[in-house]
Design a protein around this motif. Structure first.
Motif, PDB file in Angstrom:
ATOM      1  N   ALA A 294      -1.441  -2.208  -0.872  1.00  0.00           N
ATOM      2  CA  ALA A 294      -2.391  -1.955  -0.049  1.00  0.00           C
ATOM      3  C   ALA A 294      -2.003  -2.066   1.135  1.00  0.00           C
ATOM      4  N   GLY A 297       0.124   1.031   2.223  1.00  0.00           N
ATOM      5  CA  GLY A 297      -0.802   2.003   1.917  1.00  0.00           C
ATOM      6  C   GLY A 297      -1.719   2.212   3.419  1.00  0.00           C
ATOM      7  N   ALA A 331      -7.811   0.722   0.594  1.00  0.00           N
ATOM      8  CA  ALA A 331      -6.710  -0.170   0.604  1.00  0.00           C
ATOM      9  C   ALA A 331      -7.353  -1.220   1.582  1.00  0.00           C
TER      10      ALA A 331
END
Length: 453
Positions: A294, A297, A331
């Motif tokens: 995440a 991301g 995220a």
């Protein structure tokens, strides 16, 4: 997930959190519009400074309050903080100068720095079972996300009827309702800190020493250092959303004020979708497997935002902005939701308040760095420069988390079959009941069922 609501104490505390967050959400929208009213296109700089003041209050006050909280009944402490926040919200509609915004934000956030760590430390005591606590963390994340959706929608509806300054009155109502709900329950007695000091065979340390001890405890565990790096990645993405949404909507895209809460709602919607799905995922997948990707991301989404920002025009930019905001929310939720599990598994029960306060302080130190970057750099060097700087910050944070958090230390998902075997914590620290304490060996992974890291 909703089974934990059978616990009356937790149900009232969660409701208190929801209504307080709803009021805070109205204030967030109103504060952005107030800053735009006072400073025009420089609203991002005003918000960046105001939010940096907020983070400074969090960083400096939370560790000290964690020490003093042992001397004050926690219910009384939580109610006093709510009343203080309501008093500040009463004054916000009458602000006429930027300096007044800064002063009131500091007082408001000093009260929040008192309330939030104390609130967080109560929940694992109310819900000692690991599965229940995981679901409580997801519901807490869901509460934040609901606020991100419902409050902007409510604000959009109210803005069609009244001026934005009236939104602050919703904040007052939220804090007062939270105080009433906290009064309605009896909270567990905090674990005795004096017993820990006695076990060490030393005199009780000073307030200053205790406030620093929580920070040292937090930074001594590799996985918690990784959590701090991941918090920095969340701050990089979140700061761009919170500080510059009003600038993107009003200045970059030339859209009406009513679209500001819609954009903020997209951010909350992405986070909410993850919070709803994550508990079942975490029953099967290790925390690291969702948290670290995440962070990468977030860096990628900020890079995409830089491209969008540099594009001259086109109707596609509005839905693209909403998509990026939703992705950043998703995220961020992947990182923030499991964070309490890592902390709870790593420290003894008696030190949970200090550890939560340290995490609160250090994570908001990340926001203290990110807010000025998003606000002042965006106002002086332009939004593309600010976005690229925050993307680089998120990418560096992701690599730091990978370095600190080795896969071998979190190779299997958490289980609910019972606590892992208790390994030595720090010398002289009483581990306490097995179900409330899951200390982690400092030098090698714990054997048995893999607990959340």
């Amino acid at each position: 997930m909703l089974s934990v609501l059978r616990n009356r104490t937790y149900r009232h505390l969660l409701t208190a959190q929801v209504v307080a967050l709803a009021g805070t959400g109205l204030a967030t929208v109103a504060l952005g519009l107030l800053a735009y009213d006072l400073a025009g296109a420089s609203a991002g700089a005003v918000l960046g400074t105001a939010l940096a003041i907020k983070m400074a209050a969090y960083v400096g006050i939370a560790p000290v309050v964690a020490v003093l909280a042992h001397r004050i009944p926690r219910r009384r402490l939580l109610v006093a903080a709510d009343l203080a926040r309501a008093a500040v919200a009463l004054a916000l509609p009458f602000v006429t100068g930027v300096w007044q915004v800064y002063l009131l934000i500091f007082v408001l956030q000093a009260a929040s720095a008192t309330f939030t760590p104390a609130f967080q430390s109560v929940i694992p005591e109310v819900l000692p079972d690991e599965r229940d606590y995981t679901r409580a963390l997801s519901l807490s994340r869901l509460a934040y996300d609901t606020e991100s959706l419902v409050s902007p929608a409510l604000a959009a509806g109210l803005l069609a009827l009244v001026g934005y300054r009236w939104l602050f009155w919703g904040t007052v109502i939220g804090f007062l309702a939270s105080a009433v709900l906290v009064v309605s329950v009896i909270l567990p007695v905090a674990a005795a800190r004096g017993a820990v000091d006695g076990a060490r065979g030393s005199r009780a340390p000073s307030v200053a020493a205790r406030s620093l001890e929580g920070l040292r405890l937090f930074l001594s565990v590799p996985r918690l250092r990784a959590l701090l790096a991941l918090d920095l990645a969340v701050a990089a993405g979140g700061a761009m959303v919170i500080v510059n949404t009003v600038v993107y909507v009003r200045d970059q895209l030339g859209r009406p004020a009513g679209d500001v809460p819609i954009a903020l709602g997209a951010y909350g919607g992405g986070s909410m979708a993850v919070a709803l799905l994550l508990p079942r995922v975490l029953d099967r997948v290790a925390d690291r497997s969702v948290m670290v990707p995440a962070a990468f991301g977030i860096a990628g989404l900020l890079a995409a935002l830089a491209v969008l920002t540099s594009t001259g025009g086109g109707g596609w930019r509005w839905p693209a902005l909403l998509a990026v905001w939703a992705g950043l929310g998703a995220a961020g939720s992947l990182i923030l939701t499991p964070g309490g599990r890592l902390l709870r598994a790593a420290v003894p029960a008696a030190e949970l308040p200090a550890a939560f306060a340290a995490q609160f302080s250090l994570s908001h130190g990340c926001w203290l760095l990110a807010y000025p970057l998003a606000g002042w750099l965006g106002a002086t060097a332009g939004l593309p420069a600010a976005v690229l700087a925050l993307a680089a910050l998120a990418l560096a944070a992701a690599f730091l988390a990978v370095r600190a958090w080795r896969p071998a230390r979190d190779s299997r998902p958490a289980t609910a079959t019972g606590p892992a075997p208790v390994t030595a914590a720090r010398p002289g620290v009483s581990a306490g009941p097995a179900r409330a304490v899951r200390p982690v060996h400092r030098h090698r992974p714990a054997s048995g069922a893999s607990l959340p890291r």
